[in-house]
Write a protein that holds these residues in place. Structure first.
Motif, mmCIF file in Angstrom:
data_model
loop_
_atom_site.group_PDB
_atom_site.id
_atom_site.type_symbol
_atom_site.label_atom_id
_atom_site.label_comp_id
_atom_site.label_asym_id
_atom_site.label_seq_id
_atom_site.Cartn_x
_atom_site.Cartn_y
_atom_site.Cartn_z
ATOM 1 N N LEU A 13 0.818 -1.213 0.000
ATOM 2 C CA LEU A 13 0.000 0.000 0.000
ATOM 3 C C LEU A 13 0.853 1.265 0.000
ATOM 4 O O LEU A 13 0.629 2.168 -0.810
ATOM 5 C CB LEU A 13 -0.957 -0.004 1.186
ATOM 6 N N GLN A 14 1.825 1.348 0.880
ATOM 7 C CA GLN A 14 2.654 2.561 0.965
ATOM 8 C C GLN A 14 3.406 2.801 -0.338
ATOM 9 O O GLN A 14 3.482 3.922 -0.833
ATOM 10 C CB GLN A 14 3.639 2.459 2.141
ATOM 11 N N GLU A 15 3.930 1.720 -0.932
ATOM 12 C CA GLU A 15 4.650 1.840 -2.192
ATOM 13 C C GLU A 15 3.705 2.274 -3.323
ATOM 14 O O GLU A 15 4.053 3.104 -4.164
ATOM 15 C CB GLU A 15 5.293 0.497 -2.537
ATOM 16 N N LYS A 61 1.007 4.067 -2.969
ATOM 17 C CA LYS A 61 0.705 5.491 -2.751
ATOM 18 C C LYS A 61 1.842 6.364 -3.258
ATOM 19 O O LYS A 61 1.606 7.384 -3.910
ATOM 20 C CB LYS A 61 0.462 5.749 -1.254
ATOM 21 N N ASN A 62 3.079 5.965 -2.972
ATOM 22 C CA ASN A 62 4.238 6.759 -3.370
ATOM 23 C C ASN A 62 4.458 6.768 -4.882
ATOM 24 O O ASN A 62 5.015 7.718 -5.427
ATOM 25 C CB ASN A 62 5.511 6.242 -2.688
ATOM 26 N N PHE A 69 1.914 6.106 -7.283
ATOM 27 C CA PHE A 69 0.572 5.911 -7.814
ATOM 28 C C PHE A 69 0.502 6.103 -9.329
ATOM 29 O O PHE A 69 -0.138 5.335 -10.046
ATOM 30 C CB PHE A 69 -0.426 6.836 -7.110
ATOM 31 N N ARG A 114 -2.058 -4.900 1.885
ATOM 32 C CA ARG A 114 -1.881 -4.265 3.192
ATOM 33 C C ARG A 114 -1.527 -5.381 4.166
ATOM 34 O O ARG A 114 -2.281 -6.338 4.294
ATOM 35 C CB ARG A 114 -3.155 -3.557 3.636
ATOM 36 N N VAL A 162 -2.946 -4.330 -4.851
ATOM 37 C CA VAL A 162 -2.398 -3.576 -3.722
ATOM 38 C C VAL A 162 -2.620 -4.415 -2.459
ATOM 39 O O VAL A 162 -3.720 -4.925 -2.221
ATOM 40 C CB VAL A 162 -3.089 -2.203 -3.582
#
Length: 87
Positions: free
Chosen positions: A7-9, A11-12, A14, A31, A29
């Motif tokens: 998820l964080q990747e 978002k970074n 996107f 989590r 994605v």
């Protein structure tokens, strides 16, 4: 090409995830290691959400509408007896 993203990747990066969804295919994605979402192109989304035709509408639009097809069952029982031998 990568098709699974934390998820964080996601978002970074996107923009890259969306570009890959359009050019390569669905992007998953995760989590905490579990799949939670899928990013896909609008074309793929539309294929999945096409309204399905009902069976009645399908049969009404058949090229065989109006054909004189006899669908009655025969009086003869054409099923074969089955021996169930469980020894």
């Amino acid at each position: 090409m990568q098709s699974t993203w934390q998820l964080q990747e996601a978002k970074n990066q996107f923009s890259k995830v969306v570009d890959l969804a359009v050019t390569v295919g669905p992007q998953i994605v995760t989590r905490h290691g579990e799949p939670v979402a899928v990013i896909l192109s609008v074309a793929q989304y539309r294929k999945l959400t096409v309204p399905r035709q009902s069976l009645v509408d399908f049969l009404r639009s058949s090229p065989l509408v109006g054909a004189q097809i006899d669908l009655r069952r025969t009086e003869v029982d054409e099923r074969w007896p089955v021996a169930l031998d469980f020894q």
